[in-house]
Motif scaffolding. Structure first.
Motif, PDB file in Angstrom:
ATOM      1  N   UNK A 157     -71.220 -70.629  85.832  1.00  0.00           N
ATOM      2  CA  UNK A 157     -70.725 -69.255  85.697  1.00  0.00           C
ATOM      3  C   UNK A 157     -71.870 -68.277  85.471  1.00  0.00           C
ATOM      4  N   UNK A 158     -72.817 -68.673  84.639  1.00  0.00           N
ATOM      5  CA  UNK A 158     -73.934 -67.773  84.330  1.00  0.00           C
ATOM      6  C   UNK A 158     -74.755 -67.474  85.585  1.00  0.00           C
ATOM      7  N   UNK A 159     -74.954 -68.503  86.419  1.00  0.00           N
ATOM      8  CA  UNK A 159     -75.722 -68.306  87.652  1.00  0.00           C
ATOM      9  C   UNK A 159     -75.001 -67.348  88.591  1.00  0.00           C
ATOM     10  N   UNK A 160     -73.693 -67.529  88.726  1.00  0.00           N
ATOM     11  CA  UNK A 160     -72.918 -66.640  89.606  1.00  0.00           C
ATOM     12  C   UNK A 160     -72.942 -65.222  89.054  1.00  0.00           C
ATOM     13  N   UNK A 161     -72.818 -65.081  87.748  1.00  0.00           N
ATOM     14  CA  UNK A 161     -72.847 -63.746  87.141  1.00  0.00           C
ATOM     15  C   UNK A 161     -74.206 -63.084  87.377  1.00  0.00           C
ATOM     16  N   UNK A 162     -75.283 -63.844  87.204  1.00  0.00           N
ATOM     17  CA  UNK A 162     -76.629 -63.315  87.475  1.00  0.00           C
ATOM     18  C   UNK A 162     -76.757 -62.895  88.933  1.00  0.00           C
ATOM     19  N   UNK A 163     -76.247 -63.758  89.822  1.00  0.00           N
ATOM     20  CA  UNK A 163     -76.333 -63.470  91.255  1.00  0.00           C
ATOM     21  C   UNK A 163     -75.559 -62.190  91.586  1.00  0.00           C
ATOM     22  N   UNK A 164     -74.384 -62.041  90.997  1.00  0.00           N
ATOM     23  CA  UNK A 164     -73.574 -60.842  91.255  1.00  0.00           C
ATOM     24  C   UNK A 164     -74.307 -59.597  90.777  1.00  0.00           C
ATOM     25  N   UNK A 165     -74.940 -59.686  89.616  1.00  0.00           N
ATOM     26  CA  UNK A 165     -75.683 -58.528  89.103  1.00  0.00           C
ATOM     27  C   UNK A 165     -76.881 -58.209  89.988  1.00  0.00           C
ATOM     28  N   UNK A 166     -77.573 -59.241  90.422  1.00  0.00           N
ATOM     29  CA  UNK A 166     -78.731 -59.040  91.307  1.00  0.00           C
ATOM     30  C   UNK A 166     -78.288 -58.495  92.663  1.00  0.00           C
ATOM     31  N   UNK A 167     -77.143 -58.982  93.149  1.00  0.00           N
ATOM     32  CA  UNK A 167     -76.631 -58.561  94.458  1.00  0.00           C
ATOM     33  C   UNK A 167     -76.280 -57.078  94.478  1.00  0.00           C
ATOM     34  N   UNK A 168     -75.853 -56.538  93.347  1.00  0.00           N
ATOM     35  CA  UNK A 168     -75.496 -55.116  93.279  1.00  0.00           C
ATOM     36  C   UNK A 168     -76.634 -54.225  93.748  1.00  0.00           C
ATOM     37  N   UNK A 169     -77.855 -54.653  93.464  1.00  0.00           N
ATOM     38  CA  UNK A 169     -79.019 -53.812  93.717  1.00  0.00           C
ATOM     39  C   UNK A 169     -79.818 -54.215  94.953  1.00  0.00           C
ATOM     40  N   UNK A 170     -79.272 -55.133  95.761  1.00  0.00           N
ATOM     41  CA  UNK A 170     -79.980 -55.518  96.990  1.00  0.00           C
ATOM     42  C   UNK A 170     -80.296 -54.325  97.884  1.00  0.00           C
ATOM     43  N   UNK A 171     -79.333 -53.422  98.132  1.00  0.00           N
ATOM     44  CA  UNK A 171     -79.680 -52.274  99.000  1.00  0.00           C
ATOM     45  C   UNK A 171     -80.828 -51.434  98.428  1.00  0.00           C
ATOM     46  N   UNK A 172     -80.863 -51.267  97.127  1.00  0.00           N
ATOM     47  CA  UNK A 172     -81.948 -50.495  96.509  1.00  0.00           C
ATOM     48  C   UNK A 172     -83.281 -51.206  96.710  1.00  0.00           C
ATOM     49  N   UNK A 173     -83.286 -52.535  96.542  1.00  0.00           N
ATOM     50  CA  UNK A 173     -84.522 -53.305  96.749  1.00  0.00           C
ATOM     51  C   UNK A 173     -85.018 -53.141  98.184  1.00  0.00           C
ATOM     52  N   UNK A 174     -84.075 -52.950  99.104  1.00  0.00           N
ATOM     53  CA  UNK A 174     -84.431 -52.790 100.517  1.00  0.00           C
ATOM     54  C   UNK A 174     -84.620 -51.326 100.902  1.00  0.00           C
ATOM     55  N   UNK A 175     -84.502 -50.435  99.922  1.00  0.00           N
ATOM     56  CA  UNK A 175     -84.680 -48.999 100.146  1.00  0.00           C
ATOM     57  C   UNK A 175     -83.707 -48.472 101.195  1.00  0.00           C
ATOM     58  N   UNK A 176     -82.429 -48.760 100.999  1.00  0.00           N
ATOM     59  CA  UNK A 176     -81.408 -48.279 101.933  1.00  0.00           C
ATOM     60  C   UNK A 176     -80.164 -47.853 101.182  1.00  0.00           C
ATOM     61  N   UNK A 177     -79.307 -47.162 101.886  1.00  0.00           N
ATOM     62  CA  UNK A 177     -78.052 -46.674 101.323  1.00  0.00           C
ATOM     63  C   UNK A 177     -76.940 -47.669 101.609  1.00  0.00           C
ATOM     64  N   UNK A 178     -75.931 -47.738 100.799  1.00  0.00           N
ATOM     65  CA  UNK A 178     -75.861 -47.183  99.447  1.00  0.00           C
ATOM     66  C   UNK A 178     -76.840 -47.919  98.547  1.00  0.00           C
ATOM     67  N   UNK A 179     -77.321 -47.263  97.530  1.00  0.00           N
ATOM     68  CA  UNK A 179     -78.326 -47.843  96.649  1.00  0.00           C
ATOM     69  C   UNK A 179     -77.767 -48.980  95.794  1.00  0.00           C
ATOM     70  N   UNK A 180     -76.475 -48.921  95.493  1.00  0.00           N
ATOM     71  CA  UNK A 180     -75.868 -49.918  94.617  1.00  0.00           C
ATOM     72  C   UNK A 180     -74.466 -50.238  95.101  1.00  0.00           C
ATOM     73  N   UNK A 181     -74.065 -51.499  94.973  1.00  0.00           N
ATOM     74  CA  UNK A 181     -72.719 -51.939  95.344  1.00  0.00           C
ATOM     75  C   UNK A 181     -72.005 -52.447  94.092  1.00  0.00           C
ATOM     76  N   UNK A 182     -70.730 -52.193  94.013  1.00  0.00           N
ATOM     77  CA  UNK A 182     -69.937 -52.722  92.905  1.00  0.00           C
ATOM     78  C   UNK A 182     -69.550 -54.160  93.233  1.00  0.00           C
ATOM     79  N   UNK A 183     -69.986 -55.094  92.408  1.00  0.00           N
ATOM     80  CA  UNK A 183     -69.694 -56.505  92.612  1.00  0.00           C
ATOM     81  C   UNK A 183     -69.065 -57.031  91.334  1.00  0.00           C
ATOM     82  N   UNK A 184     -67.946 -57.719  91.466  1.00  0.00           N
ATOM     83  CA  UNK A 184     -67.320 -58.378  90.331  1.00  0.00           C
ATOM     84  C   UNK A 184     -67.214 -59.858  90.651  1.00  0.00           C
ATOM     85  N   UNK A 185     -67.687 -60.691  89.762  1.00  0.00           N
ATOM     86  CA  UNK A 185     -67.524 -62.134  89.926  1.00  0.00           C
ATOM     87  C   UNK A 185     -66.179 -62.498  89.299  1.00  0.00           C
TER      88      UNK A 185
END
Length: 154
Positions: free
Chosen positions: A123-151
């Motif tokens: 569960x902790x790994x999936x939660x970490x992944x979901x939190x990290x995934x929210x900011x993937x577009x920002x890491x790639x410098x593209x829009x939208x900057x953040x996505x809402x992800x719920x595990x």
């Protein structure tokens, strides 16, 4: 004079009737694009783009390598850079660029769901992944900057 009054009343009634039908037409001509079978659903288009981009395989690999269970993390801690993780991030960004902006967050959510349903992760790994995934577009410098992800847990 009486004929003129009757004519004026008839014109006024006709004008009121025309105004009422125009109002009703405006209300009844509303359409919703997703329900039109000729355009295909936007959800379907997003799913297809997700599949075409190999289900964001490089994004999955990038996010897995950031976990504390990754052997490459030791190298990253010593050198400050994990070249393999950076390569996966570059390829992940390319996969995200190939997905329409309005589909990116949905594709990222699908990727997280797949990881969650694939099993083998805590569960902790999936939660970490979901939190990290929210900011993937920002890491790639593209829009939208953040996505809402719920595990969601079953």
């Amino acid at each position: 004079m009486a004929k003129l009054t009757i004519l004026a009343a008839a014109l006024l009634a006709l004008l009121a009737l025309a105004e009422a039908s125009t109002y009703r037409t405006t209300i009844t001509t509303t359409t919703i694009e997703e329900e039109n079978p000729h355009h295909g659903g936007s959800r379907q288009r997003c799913r297809e783009q997700f599949q075409q981009q190999q289900q964001l395989r490089h994004c999955q690999m990038y996010m897995r390598q950031g976990s504390p269970y990754d052997a490459g993390l030791a190298l990253a801690m010593v050198t400050g850079v994990n070249p393999q993780q950076q390569q996966h991030l570059r390829e992940c960004c390319q996969q995200l660029r190939n997905i329409d902006e309005q589909c990116r967050c949905e594709a990222i959510r699908q990727m997280v769901r797949q990881q969650q349903m694939g099993g083998g992760s805590q569960q902790e790994q999936i939660q970490e992944m979901a939190q990290k995934a929210q900011y993937l577009p920002r890491r790639c410098n593209m829009e939208p900057q953040q996505c809402q992800i719920r595990a969601v847990w079953f």
